[in-house]
Design a protein around this motif. Sequence first.
Motif, PDB file in Angstrom:
ATOM      1  N   SER A   1      10.711  -7.622  -6.849  1.00 25.18           N
ATOM      2  CA  SER A   1      10.015  -6.606  -7.440  1.00 25.18           C
ATOM      3  C   SER A   1       9.181  -5.902  -6.359  1.00 25.18           C
ATOM      4  CB  SER A   1       9.421  -7.275  -8.721  1.00 25.18           C
ATOM      5  OG  SER A   1       8.431  -6.409  -9.386  1.00 25.18           O
ATOM      6  N   LYS A   2       9.137  -4.645  -6.649  1.00 28.14           N
ATOM      7  CA  LYS A   2       8.316  -3.724  -5.743  1.00 28.14           C
ATOM      8  C   LYS A   2       7.277  -3.291  -6.387  1.00 28.14           C
ATOM      9  CE  LYS A   2      12.228  -2.600  -2.637  1.00 28.14           C
ATOM     10  NZ  LYS A   2      13.331  -1.511  -2.404  1.00 28.14           N
ATOM     11  N   LYS A   3       6.106  -3.424  -6.148  1.00 28.92           N
ATOM     12  CA  LYS A   3       4.536  -2.863  -6.765  1.00 28.92           C
ATOM     13  C   LYS A   3       3.785  -2.210  -5.805  1.00 28.92           C
ATOM     14  CE  LYS A   3       5.307  -6.330 -10.807  1.00 28.92           C
ATOM     15  NZ  LYS A   3       4.639  -7.370 -11.229  1.00 28.92           N
ATOM     16  N   GLY A   4       3.684  -1.234  -5.861  1.00 31.12           N
ATOM     17  CA  GLY A   4       2.675  -0.313  -4.807  1.00 31.12           C
ATOM     18  C   GLY A   4       1.247  -0.166  -5.392  1.00 31.12           C
ATOM     19  N   TYR A   5       0.148  -0.043  -4.719  1.00 29.57           N
ATOM     20  CA  TYR A   5      -1.061   0.312  -5.062  1.00 29.57           C
ATOM     21  C   TYR A   5      -1.683   1.110  -4.355  1.00 29.57           C
ATOM     22  CZ  TYR A   5      -2.442  -2.671  -0.937  1.00 29.57           C
ATOM     23  OH  TYR A   5      -2.597  -3.127   0.202  1.00 29.57           O
ATOM     24  N   SER A   6      -2.771   1.776  -4.842  1.00 31.75           N
ATOM     25  CA  SER A   6      -3.392   3.002  -4.346  1.00 31.75           C
ATOM     26  C   SER A   6      -5.068   2.571  -4.183  1.00 31.75           C
ATOM     27  CB  SER A   6      -3.183   4.054  -4.885  1.00 31.75           C
ATOM     28  OG  SER A   6      -1.872   4.669  -4.967  1.00 31.75           O
ATOM     29  N   LEU A   7      -5.767   3.492  -3.670  1.00 28.20           N
ATOM     30  CA  LEU A   7      -7.163   3.334  -3.730  1.00 28.20           C
ATOM     31  C   LEU A   7      -7.703   2.865  -5.080  1.00 28.20           C
ATOM     32  CD1 LEU A   7      -9.564   3.464  -1.557  1.00 28.20           C
ATOM     33  CD2 LEU A   7      -9.839   5.557  -2.400  1.00 28.20           C
ATOM     34  N   ALA A   8      -8.708   1.919  -5.005  1.00 31.51           N
ATOM     35  CA  ALA A   8      -9.387   1.593  -6.418  1.00 31.51           C
ATOM     36  C   ALA A   8     -10.465   2.817  -6.656  1.00 31.51           C
ATOM     37  CB  ALA A   8     -10.136   0.363  -6.201  1.00 31.51           C
ATOM     38  N   SER A   9     -10.487   3.186  -7.944  1.00 32.94           N
ATOM     39  CA  SER A   9     -11.550   4.157  -8.390  1.00 32.94           C
ATOM     40  C   SER A   9     -12.979   3.940  -8.035  1.00 32.94           C
ATOM     41  CB  SER A   9     -11.167   4.631  -9.771  1.00 32.94           C
ATOM     42  OG  SER A   9     -12.033   5.623 -10.121  1.00 32.94           O
ATOM     43  N   ASN A  10     -13.747   4.680  -7.538  1.00 35.14           N
ATOM     44  CA  ASN A  10     -15.152   4.179  -7.103  1.00 35.14           C
ATOM     45  C   ASN A  10     -15.995   5.288  -6.747  1.00 35.14           C
ATOM     46  OD1 ASN A  10     -15.619   4.676  -3.806  1.00 35.14           O
ATOM     47  ND2 ASN A  10     -13.271   4.381  -4.297  1.00 35.14           N
TER      48      ASN A  10
ATOM     49  N   ASN B   1       0.748  -1.303  -0.035  1.00 36.58           N
ATOM     50  CA  ASN B   1      -0.082   0.131  -0.052  1.00 36.58           C
ATOM     51  C   ASN B   1       0.923   1.301   0.038  1.00 36.58           C
ATOM     52  OD1 ASN B   1      -1.729   2.105   0.541  1.00 36.58           O
ATOM     53  ND2 ASN B   1      -2.971   0.937   2.107  1.00 36.58           N
ATOM     54  N   GLN B   2       1.001   1.867  -1.186  1.00 37.96           N
ATOM     55  CA  GLN B   2       2.056   2.949  -1.386  1.00 37.96           C
ATOM     56  C   GLN B   2       1.458   4.379  -0.779  1.00 37.96           C
ATOM     57  OE1 GLN B   2       2.535   3.189  -5.416  1.00 37.96           O
ATOM     58  NE2 GLN B   2       0.706   4.379  -6.083  1.00 37.96           N
ATOM     59  N   ASP B   3       0.073   4.231  -0.315  1.00 34.90           N
ATOM     60  CA  ASP B   3      -0.490   5.605   0.535  1.00 34.90           C
ATOM     61  C   ASP B   3      -0.262   5.472   1.920  1.00 34.90           C
ATOM     62  OD1 ASP B   3      -1.534   6.283  -2.168  1.00 34.90           O
ATOM     63  OD2 ASP B   3      -3.640   5.456  -1.635  1.00 34.90           O
ATOM     64  N   ASP B   4      -0.075   4.236   2.345  1.00 36.81           N
ATOM     65  CA  ASP B   4       0.623   4.175   3.677  1.00 36.81           C
ATOM     66  C   ASP B   4       1.945   4.651   3.991  1.00 36.81           C
ATOM     67  OD1 ASP B   4       1.742   3.011   6.323  1.00 36.81           O
ATOM     68  OD2 ASP B   4      -0.066   1.889   6.490  1.00 36.81           O
ATOM     69  N   ALA B   5       2.261   5.729   4.607  1.00 34.93           N
ATOM     70  CA  ALA B   5       3.695   6.461   4.542  1.00 34.93           C
ATOM     71  C   ALA B   5       4.617   5.423   5.332  1.00 34.93           C
ATOM     72  CB  ALA B   5       3.599   7.705   5.387  1.00 34.93           C
ATOM     73  N   VAL B   6       4.282   4.647   6.403  1.00 33.45           N
ATOM     74  CA  VAL B   6       5.031   3.804   6.968  1.00 33.45           C
ATOM     75  C   VAL B   6       5.554   2.790   6.070  1.00 33.45           C
ATOM     76  CG1 VAL B   6       5.510   2.629   9.040  1.00 33.45           C
ATOM     77  CG2 VAL B   6       4.149   4.308   9.278  1.00 33.45           C
ATOM     78  N   VAL B   7       4.654   2.149   5.336  1.00 33.08           N
ATOM     79  CA  VAL B   7       4.950   1.084   4.696  1.00 33.08           C
ATOM     80  C   VAL B   7       5.822   1.377   3.310  1.00 33.08           C
ATOM     81  CG1 VAL B   7       3.949  -0.426   2.858  1.00 33.08           C
ATOM     82  CG2 VAL B   7       2.831  -0.190   5.110  1.00 33.08           C
ATOM     83  N   GLN B   8       5.362   2.452   2.630  1.00 30.91           N
ATOM     84  CA  GLN B   8       6.086   3.083   1.796  1.00 30.91           C
ATOM     85  C   GLN B   8       7.718   3.356   2.130  1.00 30.91           C
ATOM     86  OE1 GLN B   8       5.205   4.050  -1.902  1.00 30.91           O
ATOM     87  NE2 GLN B   8       7.341   3.653  -1.764  1.00 30.91           N
ATOM     88  N   LYS B   9       7.812   3.708   3.413  1.00 36.14           N
ATOM     89  CA  LYS B   9       9.295   4.022   3.796  1.00 36.14           C
ATOM     90  C   LYS B   9      10.158   2.942   4.036  1.00 36.14           C
ATOM     91  CE  LYS B   9      11.636   6.846   7.435  1.00 36.14           C
ATOM     92  NZ  LYS B   9      12.627   5.784   8.229  1.00 36.14           N
ATOM     93  N   ILE B  10       9.570   1.646   4.786  1.00 36.33           N
ATOM     94  CA  ILE B  10      10.319   0.442   4.892  1.00 36.33           C
ATOM     95  C   ILE B  10      10.587  -0.103   3.535  1.00 36.33           C
ATOM     96  CG2 ILE B  10       9.411   0.282   7.138  1.00 36.33           C
ATOM     97  CD1 ILE B  10       7.961  -2.244   6.280  1.00 36.33           C
ATOM     98  N   VAL B  11       9.639   0.065   2.430  1.00 36.21           N
ATOM     99  CA  VAL B  11       9.869  -0.538   1.479  1.00 36.21           C
ATOM    100  C   VAL B  11      11.226  -0.057   0.497  1.00 36.21           C
ATOM    101  CG1 VAL B  11       8.946  -1.004  -0.985  1.00 36.21           C
ATOM    102  CG2 VAL B  11       7.528  -1.688   1.000  1.00 36.21           C
ATOM    103  N   ASP B  12      10.944   1.356   0.502  1.00 34.58           N
ATOM    104  CA  ASP B  12      12.135   2.116  -0.018  1.00 34.58           C
ATOM    105  C   ASP B  12      13.501   2.079   0.483  1.00 34.58           C
ATOM    106  OD1 ASP B  12      10.272   3.587  -1.668  1.00 34.58           O
ATOM    107  OD2 ASP B  12       9.876   5.360  -0.562  1.00 34.58           O
ATOM    108  N   GLU B  13      13.495   1.830   1.897  1.00 28.25           N
ATOM    109  CA  GLU B  13      14.665   1.606   2.386  1.00 28.25           C
ATOM    110  C   GLU B  13      15.332   0.024   2.285  1.00 28.25           C
ATOM    111  OE1 GLU B  13      14.007   3.054   6.455  1.00 28.25           O
ATOM    112  OE2 GLU B  13      14.169   5.030   5.910  1.00 28.25           O
ATOM    113  N   SER B  14      14.411  -0.731   2.009  1.00 29.63           N
ATOM    114  CA  SER B  14      14.687  -2.210   2.091  1.00 29.63           C
ATOM    115  C   SER B  14      15.558  -2.469   0.708  1.00 29.63           C
ATOM    116  CB  SER B  14      13.465  -3.381   2.089  1.00 29.63           C
ATOM    117  OG  SER B  14      12.905  -3.000   0.820  1.00 29.63           O
ATOM    118  N   ALA B  15      16.898  -3.230   1.041  1.00 27.27           N
ATOM    119  CA  ALA B  15      17.846  -3.766   0.018  1.00 27.27           C
ATOM    120  C   ALA B  15      17.419  -4.951  -0.402  1.00 27.27           C
ATOM    121  CB  ALA B  15      19.061  -3.300   0.199  1.00 27.27           C
ATOM    122  N   ILE B  16      16.440  -5.289  -1.191  1.00 25.75           N
ATOM    123  CA  ILE B  16      16.181  -6.751  -1.128  1.00 25.75           C
ATOM    124  C   ILE B  16      16.173  -6.857  -2.675  1.00 25.75           C
ATOM    125  CG2 ILE B  16      15.117  -7.327   0.988  1.00 25.75           C
ATOM    126  CD1 ILE B  16      12.433  -6.369  -0.433  1.00 25.75           C
TER     127      ILE B  16
END
Length: 456
Positions: A238-247, A220-235
Amino acid sequence: MRIHFIAVGGSAMHNLAIALKQKGHVITGSDDAIYEPSRTRLEKYGILPANMGWYPANITSDIDAVILGMHARADNPELLKAKEMGLKVYSYPEYIFEQSRDKVRVVIGGSHGKTTITSMILHVLKESGRSFDYLVGAQLEGFETMVKISDAGVIVIEGDEYLTSPIDRRPKFHLYQANIAVISGIAWDHINVFPTFENYTDQFKNFLQTIRPGGTVIYNQDDAVVQKIVDESAIDVSKKGYSLASNYIADGVTYLKTPDKDLPLQIFGKHNLYNIEAARHVCAELGISDEQFYNAISSFKGAARRLELLGKTEHTAVYKDFAHSPSKLKATIEAAKQQFPDRELVAVIELHTFSSLNRDFLKEYHGSMDLADTAVVFINRHTFEQKKMEPYGENVVKEAFGNSKLNFFNNNEILVEFLSSINYKGKNLLLMSSGDFGGLNLVQVAERALETVDKR
């Protein structure tokens, strides 16, 4: 194989026992107390222990494996004998991994949405005619058990961050070594195990490190904590973020905007629209087209106790939900208000878990019920005694929630009287707990609420 379960009555444990029995293994089990629905289901499959309690005589040399549940203690007499005899002892996450070494392992992690995302994926795979195994934390419509182990090439696992067993203090989701991983969001929970937010967040950093090289993390790339740990991880994944579905919402129905058409859903809430996107990305990794996904997800009714409809009339609806942490509570109330903007909301939360009852953690609930028109907090007075915690009362709860109009009850009979006094015409009732409101029959509570609409 002959497999013995210590603490067989647990939710995941008894489902795994049934799944292995169905696969042809000889299954025995023990526990000191087994409640419904585990009791009836174990009895149906001939696995219910004849006597409650721990009996070292249950542990014999012809046992091939012992599976240890979290409910047991480290000094359990059967566990001690199994270790003395040199028998192989697994936690259930270890055993699931052993049975899925050669499969594509999809592991759904996150502080919220795990069960629903897992359920959505299973629903879509089933509707698409795919073969798969699974481990999920709720009973699902159309699925007899919460665990399936077969010869399928894919397994979808709800990746709980709680501890593995009494003798293994690792979070469960660290053991599965995902090929495809999901992190739905991070919000502090399980304070009894992870005493600080930083310590809790570290578990998700470590989860990323367990993903198999060349794998994929969907987050979930809209969760700042999640985005931060994914960005900082050297693994090497493949990193694939998602956002809110259009509705959009029309006449009490949420519609999903897709490339071909606007699709009416049977579920609602912003959190579920995020869950749909997580599930869609996973299904794409498994070879399911977006067209197949959307056709299947439109018939998804939700997991048990996740905004589960207990009853409705033209003017009222009653839901129950598993929400118990601050983030889940806030998201569920927000969903109900957005879906029915013209109705008032009576929202009831039972504080039941160790974290939610912890006086220091209680302040995390500040503002979480502000959207409710009538906010109610219930604590079963006996829960403090069971968990050996210092009790507190109404003033502490109101201050922590930051809501002076909040209604507080510690007696479920008085709670029912209060709820029954409300005229629900033009109102919805939302009952939230990971417990059972001190044994209340929530279906009867719902029926009484709906009766007030016709009688007044």
